[in-house]
Motif scaffolding. Structure first.
Motif, PDB file in Angstrom:
ATOM      1  N   PRO A 156       0.811  -1.276  -0.015  1.00  0.00           N
ATOM      2  CA  PRO A 156      -0.005   0.043  -0.133  1.00  0.00           C
ATOM      3  C   PRO A 156       0.927   1.445  -0.053  1.00  0.00           C
ATOM      4  CG  PRO A 156       0.018  -0.853   2.105  1.00  0.00           C
ATOM      5  CD  PRO A 156       0.954  -1.639   1.358  1.00  0.00           C
ATOM      6  N   CYS A 157       0.111   2.384  -0.345  1.00  0.00           N
ATOM      7  CA  CYS A 157       0.910   3.680  -0.529  1.00  0.00           C
ATOM      8  C   CYS A 157      -0.210   4.891  -0.306  1.00  0.00           C
ATOM      9  CB  CYS A 157       1.699   3.753  -1.710  1.00  0.00           C
ATOM     10  SG  CYS A 157       2.415   5.367  -2.063  1.00  0.00           S
ATOM     11  N   ASN A 158       0.130   5.628   0.713  1.00  0.00           N
ATOM     12  CA  ASN A 158      -0.974   6.811   0.668  1.00  0.00           C
ATOM     13  C   ASN A 158       0.008   8.231   0.196  1.00  0.00           C
ATOM     14  OD1 ASN A 158      -3.091   5.619   2.061  1.00  0.00           O
ATOM     15  ND2 ASN A 158      -1.896   5.437   4.015  1.00  0.00           N
ATOM     16  N   HIS A 159      -1.069   8.810  -0.714  1.00  0.00           N
ATOM     17  CA  HIS A 159      -0.464  10.000  -0.993  1.00  0.00           C
ATOM     18  C   HIS A 159      -1.544  10.818  -1.104  1.00  0.00           C
ATOM     19  CE1 HIS A 159      -2.196   7.442  -4.687  1.00  0.00           C
ATOM     20  NE2 HIS A 159      -1.017   6.575  -4.538  1.00  0.00           N
TER      21      HIS A 159
ATOM     22  N   SER B 171      -1.899  15.620  -6.387  1.00  0.00           N
ATOM     23  CA  SER B 171      -2.593  16.936  -7.320  1.00  0.00           C
ATOM     24  C   SER B 171      -2.879  16.227  -8.634  1.00  0.00           C
ATOM     25  CB  SER B 171      -1.618  18.343  -7.371  1.00  0.00           C
ATOM     26  OG  SER B 171      -0.492  17.828  -8.250  1.00  0.00           O
ATOM     27  N   GLY B 172      -3.744  16.968  -9.287  1.00  0.00           N
ATOM     28  CA  GLY B 172      -4.192  16.369 -10.559  1.00  0.00           C
ATOM     29  C   GLY B 172      -3.406  15.917 -11.533  1.00  0.00           C
ATOM     30  N   ASN B 173      -2.140  16.527 -11.820  1.00  0.00           N
ATOM     31  CA  ASN B 173      -1.185  16.190 -12.826  1.00  0.00           C
ATOM     32  C   ASN B 173      -0.258  15.311 -12.439  1.00  0.00           C
ATOM     33  OD1 ASN B 173      -0.016  18.213 -11.330  1.00  0.00           O
ATOM     34  ND2 ASN B 173       0.808  19.381 -13.116  1.00  0.00           N
ATOM     35  N   GLU B 174      -0.063  14.901 -11.384  1.00  0.00           N
ATOM     36  CA  GLU B 174       0.809  13.952 -10.544  1.00  0.00           C
ATOM     37  C   GLU B 174       0.319  12.458 -10.957  1.00  0.00           C
ATOM     38  OE1 GLU B 174       1.091  15.541  -6.577  1.00  0.00           O
ATOM     39  OE2 GLU B 174       2.901  16.502  -7.201  1.00  0.00           O
ATOM     40  N   TYR B 175       1.556  11.740 -11.365  1.00  0.00           N
ATOM     41  CA  TYR B 175       1.327  10.486 -11.424  1.00  0.00           C
ATOM     42  C   TYR B 175       1.980   9.623 -10.321  1.00  0.00           C
ATOM     43  CZ  TYR B 175       0.453  10.456 -16.496  1.00  0.00           C
ATOM     44  OH  TYR B 175      -0.241  10.586 -17.746  1.00  0.00           O
ATOM     45  N   VAL B 176       1.713   8.395 -10.240  1.00  0.00           N
ATOM     46  CA  VAL B 176       2.193   7.364  -9.150  1.00  0.00           C
ATOM     47  C   VAL B 176       2.970   6.647  -9.687  1.00  0.00           C
ATOM     48  CG1 VAL B 176       1.564   5.907  -7.241  1.00  0.00           C
ATOM     49  CG2 VAL B 176       0.113   7.798  -7.692  1.00  0.00           C
TER      50      VAL B 176
ATOM     51  N   LYS C  88      -4.902   7.568 -12.928  1.00  0.00           N
ATOM     52  CA  LYS C  88      -5.822   7.584 -12.312  1.00  0.00           C
ATOM     53  C   LYS C  88      -6.457   5.983 -12.675  1.00  0.00           C
ATOM     54  CE  LYS C  88      -8.595  10.617 -15.513  1.00  0.00           C
ATOM     55  NZ  LYS C  88      -9.434  11.733 -15.521  1.00  0.00           N
ATOM     56  N   ASN C  89      -6.256   5.512 -13.868  1.00  0.00           N
ATOM     57  CA  ASN C  89      -6.531   4.148 -14.069  1.00  0.00           C
ATOM     58  C   ASN C  89      -5.772   3.157 -13.519  1.00  0.00           C
ATOM     59  OD1 ASN C  89      -9.015   5.478 -15.661  1.00  0.00           O
ATOM     60  ND2 ASN C  89      -7.541   5.663 -17.216  1.00  0.00           N
TER      61      ASN C  89
ATOM     62  N   ASP D 264     -10.629   8.462  -5.453  1.00  0.00           N
ATOM     63  CA  ASP D 264     -10.191   9.767  -5.058  1.00  0.00           C
ATOM     64  C   ASP D 264      -8.576  10.107  -5.336  1.00  0.00           C
ATOM     65  OD1 ASP D 264     -10.120   9.148  -1.521  1.00  0.00           O
ATOM     66  OD2 ASP D 264      -8.767   8.437  -2.898  1.00  0.00           O
ATOM     67  N   ARG D 265      -7.830   9.123  -5.658  1.00  0.00           N
ATOM     68  CA  ARG D 265      -6.114   9.102  -6.042  1.00  0.00           C
ATOM     69  C   ARG D 265      -5.629   9.268  -4.693  1.00  0.00           C
ATOM     70  NH1 ARG D 265      -3.187  10.700 -10.086  1.00  0.00           N
ATOM     71  NH2 ARG D 265      -3.494  13.168  -9.485  1.00  0.00           N
ATOM     72  N   LYS D 266      -5.890   9.216  -3.513  1.00  0.00           N
ATOM     73  CA  LYS D 266      -5.280   9.418  -2.338  1.00  0.00           C
ATOM     74  C   LYS D 266      -4.354   8.159  -1.999  1.00  0.00           C
ATOM     75  CE  LYS D 266      -8.138  13.219  -0.665  1.00  0.00           C
ATOM     76  NZ  LYS D 266      -8.960  13.888   0.489  1.00  0.00           N
ATOM     77  N   SER D 267      -4.585   7.153  -2.560  1.00  0.00           N
ATOM     78  CA  SER D 267      -3.938   5.766  -2.132  1.00  0.00           C
ATOM     79  C   SER D 267      -3.929   4.938  -3.434  1.00  0.00           C
ATOM     80  CB  SER D 267      -4.517   5.364  -0.927  1.00  0.00           C
ATOM     81  OG  SER D 267      -5.854   4.785  -1.247  1.00  0.00           O
ATOM     82  N   SER D 268      -2.864   4.215  -3.242  1.00  0.00           N
ATOM     83  CA  SER D 268      -2.605   3.210  -4.473  1.00  0.00           C
ATOM     84  C   SER D 268      -2.100   1.651  -3.817  1.00  0.00           C
ATOM     85  CB  SER D 268      -1.633   3.687  -5.502  1.00  0.00           C
ATOM     86  OG  SER D 268      -0.464   3.998  -4.882  1.00  0.00           O
ATOM     87  N   THR D 269      -2.144   0.724  -4.502  1.00  0.00           N
ATOM     88  CA  THR D 269      -1.609  -0.416  -3.982  1.00  0.00           C
ATOM     89  C   THR D 269      -0.967  -1.136  -5.397  1.00  0.00           C
ATOM     90  OG1 THR D 269      -3.218  -0.913  -2.566  1.00  0.00           O
ATOM     91  CG2 THR D 269      -2.377  -2.821  -3.208  1.00  0.00           C
TER      92      THR D 269
END
Lengths: 110, 113
Positions: free
Chosen positions: A21-24, A28-33, A52-53, A67-72
């Motif tokens: 997991p990762c919290n971010h 912001s809208g133009n930032e990639y993970v 976002k996809n 909401d793009r605030k976290s990813s796995t």
């Protein structure tokens, strides 16, 4: 400062899926993970990135919440060679100026 | 295709000396970034060069400098070495366009004694 929060360490049984997991929350809208990993004494290795996809490649899958605030990051069938430090990075600068945090040390056990 | 090549792989220098590290990027890549990795501070961005110009710079003192040549090869220089400069120095190359991945070399391990 890194814009991400990751658990410092995780264990996973060989052959099982590893879910990192990762919290971010301030993304912001133009930032990639981006996800990279670093196997001991080697340079970091690119794994996957997304906006976002959900994304999938031959190495892993990336699941980003709506909401793009976290990813796995998902390694579907972890092997001993997947033992490494995994870094989640939020970047809006074309991937050329990466801000690494502490990462998650994944230990895959037999 | 060949990966990112860093030379030398290992280096021992004395305090006060200067050192030059070299990085050959993947063919066709125009961006080269440098990073310092230490146990205490982790991986930290030093600077990025794109088409022979420094495009981004991290928070390091002026003793750390770099340059990029017309063939995209890059060098970084550290002058007046301090014990704290002992680290793994990593170079990464990329196309330099938006949102592409970076490919890292194996690094140069510098020890300052």
């Amino acid at each position: 400062d890194a814009k991400t929060t990751q658990p410092p360490s995780m264990d996973c049984a060989e052959g099982r899926a590893a879910n990192l997991p990762c919290n971010h929350s301030t993304i912001s809208g133009n930032e990639y993970v981006y996800w990279y990993r670093q196997i001991h004494s080697q340079g970091p290795q690119y794994i996957i990135h997304g906006l976002k996809n959900n994304e999938t490649n031959e190495m892993a899958s990336l699941i980003i919440t709506e909401d793009r605030k976290s990813s796995t990051l998902i390694l579907p069938h972890a092997t001993l060679r997947d033992t490494a430090v995994y870094y989640c990075i939020v970047d809006n600068n074309a991937g050329n100026m990466l801000t690494f945090g502490g990462g998650t040390r994944l230990m895959v056990k037999p | 295709k060949a990966g990112v090549t860093q030379t030398p792989r290992y280096l021992i220098k004395t305090r006060g000396q200067q050192v030059t590290l070299s990085c050959s990027p993947i063919s066709g890549h125009r961006s080269v970034s440098w990073y310092q990795q230490t146990p205490g501070q982790g991986l930290q961005f030093l600077f990025e060069y794109f088409s022979e110009t420094q495009r981004n710079k991290g928070n390091f003192p002026g003793r750390f400098s770099g340059r990029q040549f017309s063939n995209s090869r890059s060098e970084m220089n550290v002058s007046t070495l301090e014990l704290g400069d002992s680290a793994l120095y990593l170079c990464a190359s990329s196309l330099g366009t938006l949102y592409t991945e970076a490919f890292f070399g194996q690094g140069t391990r510098l020890t300052v004694v």
